[in-house]
Enzyme design. Structure first.
Site, short mmCIF file in Angstrom:
data_model
loop_
_atom_site.label_atom_id
_atom_site.label_comp_id
_atom_site.label_asym_id
_atom_site.label_seq_id
_atom_site.Cartn_x
_atom_site.Cartn_y
_atom_site.Cartn_z
N HIS A 18 0.84 -1.21 0.00
CA HIS A 18 0.00 0.00 0.00
C HIS A 18 0.88 1.26 0.00
CE1 HIS A 18 -3.07 -2.61 2.37
NE2 HIS A 18 -3.62 -2.41 1.20
N LYS A 42 -18.17 -6.55 9.00
CA LYS A 42 -16.93 -7.32 8.82
C LYS A 42 -16.07 -7.19 10.08
CE LYS A 42 -13.61 -7.45 5.08
NZ LYS A 42 -13.20 -6.76 3.85
N ARG A 91 -2.95 -6.75 -8.44
CA ARG A 91 -1.82 -7.64 -8.27
C ARG A 91 -1.94 -8.91 -9.10
NH1 ARG A 91 -2.93 -7.74 -2.08
NH2 ARG A 91 -4.93 -7.46 -3.09
N SER A 129 -2.89 -7.79 3.04
CA SER A 129 -3.23 -7.66 4.47
C SER A 129 -3.72 -8.99 5.02
CB SER A 129 -4.31 -6.60 4.67
OG SER A 129 -3.86 -5.35 4.23
P1 ADP Z 1 -9.83 -4.11 0.04
O1 ADP Z 1 -10.42 -4.84 1.21
O2 ADP Z 1 -10.71 -3.01 -0.49
O3 ADP Z 1 -9.26 -4.98 -1.05
P2 ADP Z 1 -7.08 -3.61 0.84
O4 ADP Z 1 -6.66 -2.76 1.98
O5 ADP Z 1 -6.79 -5.07 0.93
O6 ADP Z 1 -8.62 -3.32 0.70
O7 ADP Z 1 -6.47 -3.06 -0.52
C1 ADP Z 1 -6.74 -1.76 -0.96
C2 ADP Z 1 -6.26 -1.61 -2.40
O8 ADP Z 1 -4.86 -1.76 -2.44
C3 ADP Z 1 -6.83 -2.66 -3.35
O9 ADP Z 1 -7.03 -2.05 -4.61
C4 ADP Z 1 -5.73 -3.68 -3.44
O10 ADP Z 1 -5.76 -4.38 -4.68
C5 ADP Z 1 -4.51 -2.78 -3.36
N1 ADP Z 1 -3.35 -3.48 -2.82
C6 ADP Z 1 -3.29 -4.24 -1.71
N2 ADP Z 1 -2.05 -4.74 -1.51
C7 ADP Z 1 -1.30 -4.27 -2.55
C8 ADP Z 1 0.07 -4.44 -2.95
N3 ADP Z 1 0.90 -5.24 -2.29
N4 ADP Z 1 0.48 -3.80 -4.07
C9 ADP Z 1 -0.37 -3.03 -4.78
N5 ADP Z 1 -1.68 -2.83 -4.47
C10 ADP Z 1 -2.14 -3.44 -3.38
#
Ligand code: ADP
Length: 158
Positions: A18, A42, A91, A129
């Site tokens: 992120h 959730k 990803r 995450s």
């Molecule tokens: P959500 O529950 O909405 O997927 P996340 O916090 O998991 O929320 O992810 C938020 C955004 O960041 C999503 O678009 C996800 O694809 C992107 N994302 C998560 N991890 C990575 C990463 N390692 N590299 C690039 N983008 C990421």
């Protein structure tokens, strides 16, 4: 007109993936609003306040970001913040399938807001995450995957 993008997500917790995406996106927009999706149905790992604090500390050297939480439709939150763009990370193929549907729905609800996708920097491509939470549950070391603010918080909590 100020170019504003919303980067929405759970950030539960924020990862180095992120952080990398936000740092790259900051150079493309006047402002990035990190929108923490608050879903009361959730079960979250970190509270919204902990998520705000850890993101804030991880990105303290960047001055064109704001961190907000929201519990409404994403496009409604985006237009309330005068954002023209929703930013998401892509990803994997499975990300693509989900994100494609999400962006089509959002476009349908509000055609004025565009979704833009960014691919990860290679070294962060496999960080998520949910995997971080699994590693934590099994008492593994997450140091290389998350910013120092998350490590510090977990050290105090666990
Ligand atoms: P959500 O529950 O909405 O997927 P996340 O916090 O998991 O929320 O992810 C938020 C955004 O960041 C999503 O678009 C996800 O694809 C992107 N994302 C998560 N991890 C990575 C990463 N390692 N590299 C690039 N983008 C990421």
């Amino acid at each position: 007109m100020k170019k504003i993008a919303i980067y929405p997500g759970s950030f539960d917790p924020i990862t180095n993936g992120h952080v990398d995406l936000i740092k790259r996106a900051c150079k493309l927009f006047d402002e990035i609003i990190i929108g923490i999706a608050h879903n009361s149905k959730k079960k979250a790992f970190l509270s919204i306040n902990d998520r705000i604090d850890t993101i804030n500390t991880a990105l303290e050297d960047i001055n064109n970001i704001r961190i907000l939480s929201f519990d409404t439709l994403l496009v409604d939150f985006a237009s309330l913040q005068n954002a023209q763009v929703i930013l998401r990370g892509l990803r994997t193929i499975s990300d693509f399938e989900y994100e494609y549907q999400l962006s089509a729905m959002n476009k349908h609800i509000n055609p004025n807001i565009e979704t833009l996708f960014m691919t990860p920097t290679e070294q962060y491509a496999n960080i998520s995450s949910s995997l971080i939470k699994e590693i934590i549950a099994l008492e593994g070391d997450i140091s290389v995957f998350v910013p120092a603010s998350v490590k510090t918080l977990l050290k105090h909590r666990l």
